[in-house]
Design a protein around this motif. Structure first.
Motif, PDB file in Angstrom:
ATOM      1  N   GLY A 191       0.819  -1.206   0.000  1.00 54.86           N
ATOM      2  CA  GLY A 191       0.000   0.000   0.000  1.00 54.86           C
ATOM      3  C   GLY A 191       0.847   1.246   0.000  1.00 54.86           C
ATOM      4  N   GLU A 192       1.071   1.810   1.194  1.00 59.55           N
ATOM      5  CA  GLU A 192       1.864   3.037   1.305  1.00 59.55           C
ATOM      6  C   GLU A 192       3.336   2.792   1.009  1.00 59.55           C
ATOM      7  OE1 GLU A 192       1.307   4.987   5.049  1.00 59.55           O
ATOM      8  OE2 GLU A 192      -0.855   4.747   4.977  1.00 59.55           O
ATOM      9  N   VAL A 193       3.779   1.556   1.178  1.00 57.18           N
ATOM     10  CA  VAL A 193       5.183   1.220   0.982  1.00 57.18           C
ATOM     11  C   VAL A 193       5.299   0.199  -0.139  1.00 57.18           C
ATOM     12  CG1 VAL A 193       7.231   0.224   2.050  1.00 57.18           C
ATOM     13  CG2 VAL A 193       5.683   1.625   3.420  1.00 57.18           C
ATOM     14  N   LYS A 194       6.136   0.517  -1.111  1.00 56.47           N
ATOM     15  CA  LYS A 194       6.403  -0.408  -2.208  1.00 56.47           C
ATOM     16  C   LYS A 194       7.866  -0.797  -2.117  1.00 56.47           C
ATOM     17  CE  LYS A 194       5.645  -1.730  -6.752  1.00 56.47           C
ATOM     18  NZ  LYS A 194       5.379  -3.129  -6.651  1.00 56.47           N
ATOM     19  N   ILE A 195       8.122  -2.091  -2.037  1.00 54.01           N
ATOM     20  CA  ILE A 195       9.483  -2.602  -1.939  1.00 54.01           C
ATOM     21  C   ILE A 195       9.852  -3.229  -3.273  1.00 54.01           C
ATOM     22  CG2 ILE A 195      10.959  -4.260  -0.744  1.00 54.01           C
ATOM     23  CD1 ILE A 195       9.081  -3.968   1.670  1.00 54.01           C
ATOM     24  N   TYR A 196      11.057  -2.984  -3.734  1.00 56.58           N
ATOM     25  CA  TYR A 196      11.492  -3.498  -5.030  1.00 56.58           C
ATOM     26  C   TYR A 196      12.380  -4.723  -4.902  1.00 56.58           C
ATOM     27  CZ  TYR A 196       9.411   0.735  -6.717  1.00 56.58           C
ATOM     28  OH  TYR A 196       8.506   1.723  -6.992  1.00 56.58           O
ATOM     29  N   GLY A 197      12.662  -5.129  -3.691  1.00 59.39           N
ATOM     30  CA  GLY A 197      13.468  -6.326  -3.460  1.00 59.39           C
ATOM     31  C   GLY A 197      13.891  -6.404  -2.016  1.00 59.39           C
ATOM     32  N   THR A 198      14.306  -7.559  -1.609  1.00 63.06           N
ATOM     33  CA  THR A 198      14.809  -7.746  -0.247  1.00 63.06           C
ATOM     34  C   THR A 198      16.149  -8.459  -0.317  1.00 63.06           C
ATOM     35  OG1 THR A 198      13.691  -9.871   0.044  1.00 63.06           O
ATOM     36  CG2 THR A 198      12.486  -7.909   0.726  1.00 63.06           C
ATOM     37  N   ILE A 199      16.933  -8.263   0.707  1.00 66.79           N
ATOM     38  CA  ILE A 199      18.205  -8.969   0.820  1.00 66.79           C
ATOM     39  C   ILE A 199      17.979 -10.065   1.852  1.00 66.79           C
ATOM     40  CG2 ILE A 199      20.633  -8.796   1.481  1.00 66.79           C
ATOM     41  CD1 ILE A 199      20.443  -5.805   0.672  1.00 66.79           C
ATOM     42  N   GLY A 200      18.206 -11.300   1.450  1.00 61.23           N
ATOM     43  CA  GLY A 200      17.966 -12.439   2.329  1.00 61.23           C
ATOM     44  C   GLY A 200      19.174 -12.791   3.181  1.00 61.23           C
ATOM     45  N   TRP A 201      18.939 -13.740   4.072  1.00 63.50           N
ATOM     46  CA  TRP A 201      19.995 -14.141   5.004  1.00 63.50           C
ATOM     47  C   TRP A 201      21.182 -14.801   4.328  1.00 63.50           C
ATOM     48  CZ3 TRP A 201      21.006 -12.681   9.765  1.00 63.50           C
ATOM     49  CH2 TRP A 201      20.017 -11.937  10.410  1.00 63.50           C
ATOM     50  N   GLU A 202      21.008 -15.295   3.117  1.00 65.31           N
ATOM     51  CA  GLU A 202      22.157 -15.875   2.416  1.00 65.31           C
ATOM     52  C   GLU A 202      23.225 -14.817   2.130  1.00 65.31           C
ATOM     53  OE1 GLU A 202      23.109 -19.052   1.782  1.00 65.31           O
ATOM     54  OE2 GLU A 202      21.448 -19.417   3.128  1.00 65.31           O
ATOM     55  N   LEU A 203      22.832 -13.540   2.029  1.00 66.51           N
ATOM     56  CA  LEU A 203      23.802 -12.452   1.879  1.00 66.51           C
ATOM     57  C   LEU A 203      24.035 -11.741   3.207  1.00 66.51           C
ATOM     58  CD1 LEU A 203      22.823 -10.870  -1.549  1.00 66.51           C
ATOM     59  CD2 LEU A 203      24.703 -12.427  -1.042  1.00 66.51           C
TER      60      LEU A 203
END
Length: 190
Positions: free
Chosen positions: A28-40
């Motif tokens: 909604g108010e926040v759009k995320i374009y990707g996440t960094i996972g625990w593998e990194l």
């Protein structure tokens, strides 16, 4: 497969990534374009400075610190609540700390409510109790949180083997610095 990615001066090659629809990361108010996972994440030292609104990333060095962090398909942090030692999950993407039904008997009378929780893929409604105030000790630091949710149907587990009593969110570090040093198995709030 990503050929190479650089984060905080560290370069990683041939890393697997998951591709999901844009809608799965639209809150909604926040759009995320990707996440960094625990593998990194686990290969770097992260300092989230919420007072400055900055993230500092560095290569970890071997340090003589109290190891209060582990990993079981999910990061685990050793905390103390009401004098009782326990391992809580850590979700750096969660805005609020939450507890599961395993903690029902650890608090006095609580107000009942329904909350909407969201994650990649959508939202759902959960029956919840409100813990009005709680002090959590993380290492040498005490963190006071208010209006925490205790979800009546939720147990926090990623591997299915180790069920935690709850998940720490970034609210443990509001107006502070949260340092995640997976290399040294150390999490701190200062």
């Amino acid at each position: 497969m990503i050929d190479s990615i650089s984060i905080g001066g560290s370069k990683f090659t041939n890393k697997l990534c998951m591709v999901i629809p844009d809608s799965a990361l639209d809150f909604g108010e926040v759009k995320i374009y990707g996440t960094i996972g625990w593998e990194l994440i686990k290969h770097l030292k992260w300092a989230f400075d919420f007072t400055e609104g900055k993230v500092y990333v560095s290569s970890p060095k071997n340090e003589n610190v109290f190891r209060n962090m582990a990993y079981d398909s999910y990061p685990l942090v050793r905390v103390s609540i009401n004098g009782k030692q326990m391992n809580m999950g850590l979700d750096t993407g969660a805005t609020a700390t939450m507890f599961g039904k395993a903690m029902m008997n650890n608090f006095g009378e609580m107000a009942r409510t329904t909350i909407k929780t969201g994650a990649a893929g959508g939202y759902r409604e959960n029956d919840s109790f409100i813990i009005p105030e709680l002090e959590i000790n993380i290492g040498e630091r005490s963190v006071n949180l208010i209006n925490l949710n205790l979800l009546t149907e939720n147990e926090h587990s990623k591997s299915g083997f180790f069920i935690t009593p709850g998940v720490l969110g970034i609210d443990i570090a509001r107006r502070n610095v949260l340092t995640v040093d997976y290399f040294n198995r150390h999490l701190s709030v200062r």
